[in-house]
Design an enzyme around this catalytic site. Structure first.
Site, mmCIF file in Angstrom:
data_model
loop_
_atom_site.group_PDB
_atom_site.id
_atom_site.type_symbol
_atom_site.label_atom_id
_atom_site.label_comp_id
_atom_site.label_asym_id
_atom_site.label_seq_id
_atom_site.Cartn_x
_atom_site.Cartn_y
_atom_site.Cartn_z
ATOM 1 N N ARG A 172 2.586 4.225 14.810
ATOM 2 C CA ARG A 172 1.025 4.085 15.356
ATOM 3 C C ARG A 172 0.931 3.431 16.605
ATOM 4 N NH1 ARG A 172 -0.625 1.969 9.362
ATOM 5 N NH2 ARG A 172 -0.625 3.908 8.222
ATOM 6 N N ARG A 265 -9.934 1.544 9.850
ATOM 7 C CA ARG A 265 -8.649 1.155 10.508
ATOM 8 C C ARG A 265 -8.437 2.055 11.652
ATOM 9 N NH1 ARG A 265 -3.429 0.736 6.909
ATOM 10 N NH2 ARG A 265 -3.422 3.082 7.422
ATOM 11 N N ARG A 276 -3.870 10.725 2.234
ATOM 12 C CA ARG A 276 -3.874 9.483 1.667
ATOM 13 C C ARG A 276 -4.851 9.137 0.562
ATOM 14 N NH1 ARG A 276 -0.987 5.666 5.392
ATOM 15 N NH2 ARG A 276 0.416 7.048 6.250
HETATM 16 N N1 GDP Z 1 9.392 3.571 -1.019
HETATM 17 C C1 GDP Z 1 9.129 2.957 -0.019
HETATM 18 N N2 GDP Z 1 7.939 3.180 0.352
HETATM 19 C C2 GDP Z 1 7.472 2.452 1.557
HETATM 20 C C3 GDP Z 1 8.545 1.971 2.296
HETATM 21 N N3 GDP Z 1 7.837 1.434 3.505
HETATM 22 C C4 GDP Z 1 6.603 1.672 3.486
HETATM 23 N N4 GDP Z 1 6.264 2.243 2.300
HETATM 24 C C5 GDP Z 1 4.911 2.716 1.679
HETATM 25 O O1 GDP Z 1 4.552 3.969 2.349
HETATM 26 C C6 GDP Z 1 3.147 3.923 2.500
HETATM 27 C C7 GDP Z 1 2.650 4.473 3.669
HETATM 28 O O2 GDP Z 1 2.935 3.252 4.589
HETATM 29 P P1 GDP Z 1 2.311 3.473 6.152
HETATM 30 O O3 GDP Z 1 2.636 4.740 6.572
HETATM 31 O O4 GDP Z 1 2.688 2.388 6.741
HETATM 32 O O5 GDP Z 1 0.943 3.213 5.711
HETATM 33 P P2 GDP Z 1 -0.215 2.375 5.323
HETATM 34 O O6 GDP Z 1 0.023 1.751 4.023
HETATM 35 O O7 GDP Z 1 -1.593 3.183 5.137
HETATM 36 O O8 GDP Z 1 -0.155 1.059 6.169
HETATM 37 C C8 GDP Z 1 2.694 2.724 1.811
HETATM 38 O O9 GDP Z 1 2.407 2.934 0.186
HETATM 39 C C9 GDP Z 1 3.842 1.757 2.000
HETATM 40 O O10 GDP Z 1 3.862 0.966 0.883
HETATM 41 C C10 GDP Z 1 9.728 1.835 1.880
HETATM 42 O O11 GDP Z 1 10.770 1.486 2.496
HETATM 43 N N5 GDP Z 1 10.065 2.469 0.799
HETATM 44 N N1 ADP Z 2 -10.601 -7.454 1.640
HETATM 45 C C1 ADP Z 2 -10.828 -6.727 2.543
HETATM 46 N N2 ADP Z 2 -12.117 -6.483 2.851
HETATM 47 C C2 ADP Z 2 -12.580 -5.778 3.855
HETATM 48 N N3 ADP Z 2 -11.483 -4.878 4.829
HETATM 49 C C3 ADP Z 2 -10.134 -5.172 4.577
HETATM 50 C C4 ADP Z 2 -9.649 -6.306 3.484
HETATM 51 N N4 ADP Z 2 -8.461 -6.241 3.700
HETATM 52 C C5 ADP Z 2 -8.064 -5.602 4.373
HETATM 53 N N5 ADP Z 2 -9.010 -4.821 5.139
HETATM 54 C C6 ADP Z 2 -9.184 -3.986 6.151
HETATM 55 O O1 ADP Z 2 -8.704 -2.784 5.704
HETATM 56 C C7 ADP Z 2 -7.741 -1.952 6.648
HETATM 57 C C8 ADP Z 2 -6.805 -1.381 5.688
HETATM 58 O O2 ADP Z 2 -5.801 -2.734 5.819
HETATM 59 P P1 ADP Z 2 -4.337 -2.614 5.832
HETATM 60 O O3 ADP Z 2 -3.696 -4.183 5.587
HETATM 61 O O4 ADP Z 2 -3.862 -1.958 7.125
HETATM 62 O O5 ADP Z 2 -3.672 -1.809 4.415
HETATM 63 P P2 ADP Z 2 -2.340 -1.288 3.909
HETATM 64 O O6 ADP Z 2 -1.386 -1.964 4.533
HETATM 65 O O7 ADP Z 2 -2.647 -1.477 2.599
HETATM 66 O O8 ADP Z 2 -2.400 0.346 4.332
HETATM 67 C C9 ADP Z 2 -7.602 -2.714 7.906
HETATM 68 O O9 ADP Z 2 -8.188 -2.355 9.087
HETATM 69 C C10 ADP Z 2 -8.149 -4.069 7.269
HETATM 70 O O10 ADP Z 2 -8.358 -5.239 8.492
#
Ligand code: GDP
Ligand code: ADP
Length: 381
Positions: A172, A265, A276
């Site tokens: 990203r 986000r 997703r």
């Molecule tokens: N099994 C596994 N899942 C992962 C790993 N790193 C990230 N993920 C998972 O992959 C999913 C997608 O991650 P990401 O593309 O960063 O998207 P986000 O969760 O929306 O921020 C999330 O559920 C993460 O927890 C890893 O090393 N192993």
């Molecule tokens: N409790 C909350 N209330 C409202 N917005 C939230 C809360 N926690 C996280 N966010 C927002 O939601 C979006 C997704 O959070 P993020 O931490 O990137 O999620 P994930 O890592 O689980 O994918 C971000 O823009 C974050 O600022």
């Protein structure tokens, strides 16, 4: 299974009743059942560091060697533990590089033997002392895992370290290679998976994600408590591994809130958001799997949720100064020898009065990764 390496032909001809004619200092042998493991060697033929002589077949075998192996083995002492691993202590070692384990018949080795269809051994570095349990955080995309992890790492920078995963998804805009993820390709990642570099991996939202053994070790070696942000499949694999972690599942207050957060986000295309959200339904179901997660955290108000997370982890504001490690360095002299008394190893230091005890009774972990929880103390007699 192979021929006897040239180096050992003489030994084979001499017969084994008198043991091996080992290169002094460089090669040590340990008998496990009908197999003799020769550990060490600087020769081309023994560059893997381990050779096995099988008395039943009368053949030498060069095994598949997994894990990070110790640098040049010279003047090491070996002792067999529980018939499944060999403890190796390097002498005259002034770093935390002195204690190693060569696993020869642990569950991990048995699993790998089926996979590789060869003899397999695996190195695991011994670590004196302990770090606190790693933390696995799972939950659907957009629930707030990254936000909570950032809050924790910002408030307690010396206490927590992030396990940087590998992924085949594109970075990203604000993501940095090596910080948020190690961005890689399918081809490279599949090769790395085959060669055993990953503690766990999974296909998530159409991409590969995985936690390398090194990613977790690097955090623990820095004396920090490791945080893994991984999906539910990954959590399941870690549950089944030797890594004893605490498992937390983060839920949204409602599906509508999850959708709003994911859209707000603004990091995914509409198609990716839809994928997703579809996957989130299954993940939320999986989050309820009995025995998988130790704690369920509902992320309604972020500040309140963060407080609950800190309570689960048993931390408070006053704790942010000290790192959690109790890691010690073992300074060993030359000319050591080992004696084993139950789960304690007595390290005899030449003619010195004082001996060192290496206590293995709280040992945990092992290959793939480190063997932790070792303790040492001086022993006067
Ligand atoms: N099994 C596994 N899942 C992962 C790993 N790193 C990230 N993920 C998972 O992959 C999913 C997608 O991650 P990401 O593309 O960063 O998207 P986000 O969760 O929306 O921020 C999330 O559920 C993460 O927890 C890893 O090393 N192993
Ligand atoms: N409790 C909350 N209330 C409202 N917005 C939230 C809360 N926690 C996280 N966010 C927002 O939601 C979006 C997704 O959070 P993020 O931490 O990137 O999620 P994930 O890592 O689980 O994918 C971000 O823009 C974050 O600022």
């Amino acid at each position: 299974m192979g021929e006897a390496p040239a180096l050992f032909v003489d030994d084979v001809q001499k017969g084994f009743s008198n043991g091996f004619d080992l290169k002094q200092d460089f090669e040590k042998s340990v008998v496990v059942g009908h197999k003799t493991y020769v550990i060490g060697g600087t020769d081309e033929l023994t560059s893997s560091g381990v050779c096995i002589f099988d008395k039943l077949t009368g053949e030498w075998v060069i095994p598949t060697v997994l894990g990070t192996k110790p640098e040049l083995l010279k003047g090491h002492s070996c002792v067999l533990l529980n018939k499944d691993r060999i403890l190796i202590i390097k002498e005259n070692c002034k770093s935390n590089e002195s204690v190693w384990f060569l696993e020869v018949d642990t569950q991990f080795i048995r699993d790998q033997k089926k996979k590789f269809e060869t003899e397999v051994v695996a190195w695991s570095k011994g670590v004196i002392g302990n770090v606190d349990q790693p933390i696995v955080i799972s939950g659907p995309s957009g629930v707030g895992k990254g936000t909570l992890i950032n809050m924790l790492m910002n408030e307690f920078p010396t206490m927590f370290g992030f396990s940087v995963s590998h992924t085949t998804r594109a970075p990203r805009e604000k993501e940095q290679n090596g910080v948020h993820y190690h961005f890689t390709t399918h081809v490279v990642m599949e090769e790395d998976i085959k060669s055993g570099k990953f503690l766990e991996f999974a296909a998530v939202h159409g991409n590969l994600y995985g936690t390398s053994i090194e990613a977790v070790d690097m955090v623990a070696d820095a004396g920090k408590r490791c945080i893994l942000d991984i999906d539910v499949q990954g959590a399941r694999s870690v549950r089944a591994s030797s890594l004893e972690a605490i498992f937390i599942f983060v839920r949204p207050p409602s599906f509508e809130d999850l959708e709003k957060r994911l859209r707000a986000r603004g990091t995914e295309t509409e198609g990716q958001i839809q994928k997703r959200l579809r996957n989130a339904k299954a993940e939320l179901e999986e989050g309820n799997s009995p025995g998988l997660f130790d704690h369920i955290l509902v992320n309604d108000d972020i500040e309140a949720c963060y407080e609950r997370l800190k309570n689960i982890l048993g931390i408070s504001e006053s704790m942010n100064a000290a790192p959690v490690t109790t890691s010690k360095v073992l300074d060993l002299p030359v000319d050591l020898s080992l004696s084993k008394i139950n789960e304690k190893i007595l390290i005899n230091r030449g003619d010195a009065e004082q001996k060192v005890v290496l206590d293995l009774s709280s040992m945990k972990g092992g290959a793939p990764g480190r063997t932790r929880g070792l303790d040492t103390y001086a022993f006067d007699h």
